[in-house]
Write an enzyme that holds these catalytic residues in place. Structure first.
Site, short mmCIF file in Angstrom:
data_model
loop_
_atom_site.label_atom_id
_atom_site.label_comp_id
_atom_site.label_asym_id
_atom_site.label_seq_id
_atom_site.Cartn_x
_atom_site.Cartn_y
_atom_site.Cartn_z
N CYS A 199 0.84 -1.20 0.00
CA CYS A 199 0.00 0.00 0.00
C CYS A 199 0.87 1.24 0.00
O CYS A 199 1.90 1.30 0.68
CB CYS A 199 -0.90 -0.02 1.23
N GLN A 216 -9.36 18.66 10.50
CA GLN A 216 -8.16 17.87 10.77
C GLN A 216 -8.52 16.39 10.85
O GLN A 216 -9.48 16.01 11.52
CB GLN A 216 -7.50 18.32 12.06
N CYS A 271 1.78 22.54 7.96
CA CYS A 271 1.65 21.11 7.71
C CYS A 271 2.75 20.61 6.76
O CYS A 271 2.78 19.43 6.42
CB CYS A 271 0.27 20.78 7.14
#
Length: 468
Positions: free
Chosen positions: A79, A299, A426
């Site tokens: 993944c 968030q 971020c």
């Protein structure tokens, strides 16, 4: 080194975001993604430019001493969602701290960084922390059976059905498995990204940690490519019934269907119908209640967000608890107004600016439901909106998107000349670039720390207190 050449080497460090620096046996350096410090790997050269080589990971020949015997997730490596599931959590934190140091020491200086840096706050949960997931429909291999989950690492097409994903909880996995089983039986096709044909595109699942409410949205094209003789209404009703019948730990708040015919592989709302319940759910943060719609920004780690926002609030009020009393606060890039509403009880007025109109409407509704009448939210680009706000700020909170702040908007923000501001980032590379501008124009970094909102991944949030 030539394109296509296979080379062995040892990963000497990992730069943000997930760039392994590999030293070959001949002493040459190659940048390889998805590698971990200490591993000996085999890679193939993708390109060389100006003496710098980039490679693609082929095989891990020797594990790093930092790695666990077994990754925390069975899907790890296949993944493409997580990068650090083979590392113990403390090793992940140490790696992120080292990356932040590497980016900010050149800006602040080593002595200043060491004096200011307050470490990386851990996420309250290492696993099952996400409150939102966007799963993709496709197949695990060409012409294979229908799959639903995450893209395979390095693949634009192949999908891994992540039914044992460690960053989601049992209810999210239950929705994924039930949806996949239903549409495999129903015979609906997935949307092929190159041909732009097919029906099933994405499955959006959101779940609140505090309230336990679950919202599910199926995103499809408008092409009715499924079993002959079955209407779309019948197909969707069967899927809805399948989800309603599941036994959840939480509570199913709504089941929705959204049409998206945009060719790009993104989730976009071009019309949404409610099949069951309502088109929103509620989450709670720091004593406030927030209504969240399928596509509104919030968030993705609710408990981690409480740590992040509490850190920002403490940075503002620790030296002077009344610093915002009667003052005008700008919350720029405000999303659904979370920070604005957390600061509103101690401020005179908070003005939020956000480019996404849906987020602004959600912020207005949330402020009303939280009985906050000193919040005002404006839809628009920060660069343009700042010229139209008559009230000048006494304090500014910045929480920009990953690319940071537009240079012209940054200059307008600096020109207000406020004594202090908070910058929540971020993406630390964008933060490092913007901090250089702040420092050049007379601001100083007073406090600095990080919050790990995304265990298992490369991402980390950084909170900075700036003073003039």
């Amino acid at each position: 080194m030539k394109k296509g050449q296979q080379i062995e080497g040892v990963v000497t460090r990992v730069d943000f975001p997930n760039k392994g620096i590999v030293r070959t046996d001949d002493g040459e350096l190659i940048t390889v993604k998805n590698a971990i410090e200490g591993q000996r790997i085999l890679c193939v050269i993708k390109k060389t430019r100006k003496g710098k080589a980039e490679g693609r990971l082929l095989e891990v020949l020797e594990s790093s001493d930092m790695e666990m015997d077994s990754p925390a997730c069975v899907h790890f490596g296949e993944c493409g969602g997580c990068s650090y599931q083979s590392l113990p959590y403390e090793a992940q934190i140490a790696m992120k701290e080292k990356q932040i140091r590497g980016l900010l020491v050149p800006v602040l200086g080593e002595e200043k960084f060491d004096a200011l840096f307050e470490g990386v706050h851990h996420s309250p949960r290492q696993f099952a922390y996400r409150n939102k997931m966007e799963f993709s429909f496709g197949d695990a291999f060409k012409d294979g059976p229908l799959a639903l989950g995450m893209h395979k690492r390095g693949s634009f097409y192949d999908i891994v059905t992540v039914d044992h994903c460690q960053i989601i909880d049992e209810d999210m996995a239950k929705v994924l498995n039930a949806t996949l089983a239903y549409f495999q039986t129903a015979g609906a096709t997935y949307y092929h990204k190159m041909r732009h044909r097919g029906y099933l595109r994405h499955l959006l699942v959101r779940k609140a940690v505090k309230t336990g409410e679950i919202l599910v949205d199926l995103i499809t094209s408008s092409e009715k490519d499924f079993a002959e003789g079955v209407s779309q209404e019948e197909l969707l009703a069967g899927w809805k019934d399948c989800l309603v019948e599941q036994d959840y730990q939480g509570k199913l708040a709504g089941v929705l269907h959204t049409v998206n015919d945009r060719e790009a592989d993104v989730v976009e709302d071009q019309g949404t119908d409610v099949l069951y319940g309502q088109a929103y759910f509620y989450e709670e943060l720091l004593g406030l209640r927030f209504r969240i719609t399928p596509f509104s920004f919030f968030q993705t780690n609710s408990l981690g967000a409480e740590v992040l926002y509490e850190t920002a609030r403490k940075f503002i009020t620790d030296e002077n608890a009344d610093i915002l009393e009667g003052k005008i606060v700008y919350d720029l890039y405000s999303g659904t107004g979370t920070i604005a509403q957390i600061l509103a009880p101690v401020a005179g007025e908070v003005i939020g600016v956000e480019i996404v109109e849906e987020a602004v409407e959600a912020a207005k509704k949330n402020a009303a439901e939280n009985h906050l009448d000193n919040c005002r939210f404006i839809a628009g680009d920060v660069l343009k909106v700042l010229d139209d706000i008559e009230e000048k700020p006494d304090y500014i909170v910045l929480d920009p998107p990953r690319d940071g702040i537009h240079p012209k908007a940054l200059q307008k923000i600096i020109d207000y000349g406020v004594d202090s501001m908070i910058y929540i980032s971020c993406k630390p590379t964008s933060l490092a670039r913007d901090l250089e501008v702040f420092l050049e124009q007379g601001y100083e970094v007073k406090r600095l720390c990080c919050c790990d909102m995304f265990p298992g991944t490369v991402h980390v949030e950084t909170v900075v207190l700036l003073s003039h």
